[in-house]
Write a protein that holds these residues in place. Structure first.
Motif, PDB file in Angstrom:
ATOM      1  N   LYS A   1       0.820  -1.219   0.000  1.00  0.00           N
ATOM      2  CA  LYS A   1       0.000   0.000   0.000  1.00  0.00           C
ATOM      3  C   LYS A   1       0.851   1.265   0.000  1.00  0.00           C
ATOM      4  CE  LYS A   1      -2.828  -1.087   3.420  1.00  0.00           C
ATOM      5  NZ  LYS A   1      -3.957  -1.003   4.378  1.00  0.00           N
ATOM      6  N   ARG A   2       2.114   1.149   0.421  1.00  0.00           N
ATOM      7  CA  ARG A   2       3.012   2.308   0.415  1.00  0.00           C
ATOM      8  C   ARG A   2       3.297   2.783  -1.009  1.00  0.00           C
ATOM      9  NH1 ARG A   2       8.090   0.086   3.118  1.00  0.00           N
ATOM     10  NH2 ARG A   2       8.929   2.140   2.608  1.00  0.00           N
TER      11      ARG A   2
ATOM     12  N   GLU B   1      -1.829   4.103  -2.779  1.00  0.00           N
ATOM     13  CA  GLU B   1      -2.939   4.069  -1.812  1.00  0.00           C
ATOM     14  C   GLU B   1      -4.221   3.500  -2.412  1.00  0.00           C
ATOM     15  OE1 GLU B   1      -4.397   8.724  -2.422  1.00  0.00           O
ATOM     16  OE2 GLU B   1      -3.187   8.182  -0.657  1.00  0.00           O
TER      17      GLU B   1
END
Length: 612
Positions: A115-116, A119
């Motif tokens: 997810k980094r 998003e």
């Protein structure tokens, strides 16, 4: 369009690979970005690179696959500790908190890390897990130039398997046999790496390079006490001599008593004849096992092609011995044979095996010469060099090639940075340090003044494919520097009677061929064949050097110092150039001479990286 992201991480050599409709588009190791050798952390930078190169966001990816199965690995750890109890309690206490906190619930951890990057990535159902040795096998077979092959993988350990045999045919890959932990050829070799005072998962190359200085006088002791080798090459290790299953070291006191010495302390103890003989002995045992395995597999399955992967496949001396035995018509070794290549293999296995996508065989192979990493435009190179305060001239290609070849012929040592970075542990002509192989002092100078490493370590020759058989006892391509062969007898310089009597490291500075800088003490070389189709600029350089000198060979070693990952960016290259005794840096079309650089930019590079 279908896009697969392959990831390997958390043991050593973390990496990422992207496939688009089954085609290998980009792959890189995390170490090249973080500058931490063999970096095992989550490959954030490598993933960023492959996404950027593909012009994709993570939310555009269809499937993400990790190269092994954490639950199976955890099962192996628990069963091992139970089987060896109460031995290993200290190791158990050290390992369990990390597993319970991070590794066991790896899907959740991976999801959070992913997810980094984006998003908008919200679907953890896109995350899959492969089997460690299936990933290795897939990396070896699917990019190979074979419609059908026996696939042999060997390394330390995956989940349970340490050695596997698979049959590849078309888009199918079927694992037929396995040898399980704690019986491991990779861990056996690493045990002797540790015993000789080198770092496990890093110093195995050193042990292989040290072996020709010794004699295999401990071969029978190893075969009688440490390992039971069957006629078909399968084996079992006598665990009473080892500590790796449950301990924090590789060997125990019984092992030390057997050979009469404690492990060498690399900070205090010199390398002695004993260590050279130990290296020669385990190398001979490894070669014997690999040859027995290869021969028995050929007899059983009657297939004429062999593919190799796993860390043991990086033992290019053993690969060369298998080739010399003429067991198979053709052998292909995955250039990223270690864990980094697991990211590639996992993605290919998902595409071909799980999704049943057809495979088109490429006559060379599907690795694009292993040039799968970042590249820099001429504009970007000049921008970075100007920021660094470098003094350079920009040349057209013809002038650049001629000037570089002339400097090589004058025994100048050259940093050569071109095109896309290599994937795997070898520099293949894009992130390389180059030298004149005819020089009798080149090997010593490269080791001590440029690489800052042990004087005994050999260097590889890059040779034009069409000149191969005139110089070496090899008649097949070796584009990835993964085959060792002897020099052609007519190129060898006979040693005098006094020179023949020398032992160990005293053999180092004897001139033994027309190209002494790339001739090991046993008259062997780790060969890279170069052809125009795969690397046009490097081909042109060697060809120009041949025009000037009559020699179609140049020294090729990786562009780094001991303990440093291979350079990735122009800044990495310039820092290494200014921190060593390199004479020239050629980066893109820019030509830099050390003599005219700002002396204030010279670096103390010796302490920049932890020694390996």
């Amino acid at each position: 369009m279908n896009v697969i992201l392959g990831i390997s991480a958390f043991y050593h050599d973390s990496a990422a690979t992207i496939l688009v409709d089954g085609k290998i588009l980009a792959a890189a190791q995390e170490e090249r970005f973080t500058r931490i050798k063999h970096d095992y952390s989550y490959p954030f930078n490598a993933i960023e690179f492959v996404l950027d190169y593909s012009n994709l966001k993570l939310s555009d990816i269809d499937q993400i696959i990790f190269f092994e199965k954490p639950f199976l690995k955890f099962e192996r750890l628990l069963e091992t500790y139970v089987a060896f109890a109460p031995r290993g309690f200290k190791s158990f206490c050290k390992a369990m908190p990390i597993w319970l906190r991070d590794k066991l619930f790896q899907k959740k951890m991976l999801f959070n890390e992913l997810k980094r990057h984006d998003e908008k990535f919200t679907d953890d159902n896109k995350i899959f897990f492969s089997d460690h040795h299936l990933s290795h096998a897939a990396s070896a077979f699917f990019p190979s130039p074979f419609e059908e092959a026996i696939v042999l993988t060997a390394d330390g350990v995956g989940e349970w398997a340490t050695t596997t045999v698979a049959i590849g045919s078309g888009n199918n890959l079927d694992i037929k046999k396995e040898i399980h932990f704690p019986h491991s050829l990779g861990l056996l070799y690493s045990t002797f790496t540790y015993y000789a005072g080198f770092k496990v998962n890093s110093g195995e190359y050193k042990l292989m390079g040290l072996a020709p200085y010794g004699t295999p006088k401990y071969e029978n002791l190893i075969k009688n006490e440490l390992i039971d080798i069957k006629e078909d090459g399968t084996f079992r290790l006598n665990q009473s001599y080892f500590n790796y299953a449950t301990g924090l070291t590789m060997t125990n006191q019984k092992f030390h008593n057997l050979f009469g010495q404690k492990p060498r302390n690399s900070k205090k103890d010199e390398i002695k004849q004993f260590h050279m003989d130990i290296a020669a002995s385990i190398q001979k045992v490894t070669e014997d096992i690999m040859i027995k395995l290869a021969r028995s597999l050929k007899n059983e399955f009657k297939i004429s092609n062999l593919c190799l992967a796993g860390g043991v496949a990086l033992n290019c001396v053993a690969n060369g011995k298998i080739l010399k035995e003429n067991i198979f018509d053709n052998i292909w070794v995955q250039p990223a044979a270690g864990d980094a290549g697991g990211s590639l293999g996992a993605a290919l296995a998902l595409w071909h095996i799980e999704q049943k996508k057809p495979r088109k065989v490429c006559l060379d192979d599907d690795m694009n010469g292993s040039f799968l990493g970042p590249e820099y435009t001429q504009e970007k190179i000049e921008e970075e060099l100007n920021k660094l305060g470098a003094i350079f001239s920009t040349m057209k290609e013809g002038e650049l090639i001629q000037k570089t070849a002339e400097e090589l012929s004058k025994e100048k040592i050259i940093g050569w940075f071109q095109g896309r970075m290599e994937f795997g542990p070898r520099a293949l002509g894009n992130r390389s340090i180059l030298g004149d192989p005819r020089s009798s002092t080149m090997q010593k100078n490269l080791n001590l003044k440029i690489k800052y490493r042990e004087s005994f370590r050999p260097f590889a020759p890059s040779i034009l494919k069409n000149d191969l058989t005139e110089w070496f006892d090899l008649n097949v391509e070796s584009p990835y520097m993964l085959m060792v062969a002897n020099l052609n007898s007519k190129k060898i310089t006979k040693m005098s009677n006094d020179e023949e009597k020398l032992f160990g490291i005293d053999k180092l500075n004897i001139k033994r061929s027309e190209i002494p800088a790339v001739t090991h003490v046993d008259y062997s070389s780790r060969i890279q064949t170069v052809k125009k189709k795969t690397n046009n600029r490097y081909f042109k350089l060697i060809n120009e050097f041949k025009s000037i000198t009559g020699c179609p060979v140049i020294v090729n070693t990786s562009f780094n110092v001991r303990g440093e990952p291979i350079v990735n960016s122009p800044m990495d290259a310039f820092n290494c150039f200014m921190g060593t005794e390199l004479d020239i840096l050629v980066i893109g079309n820019c030509f830099l001479d050390k003599k005219v650089q700002n002396k204030n930019l010279i670096k103390n590079y010796l302490k920049e990286f932890e020694l390996d």
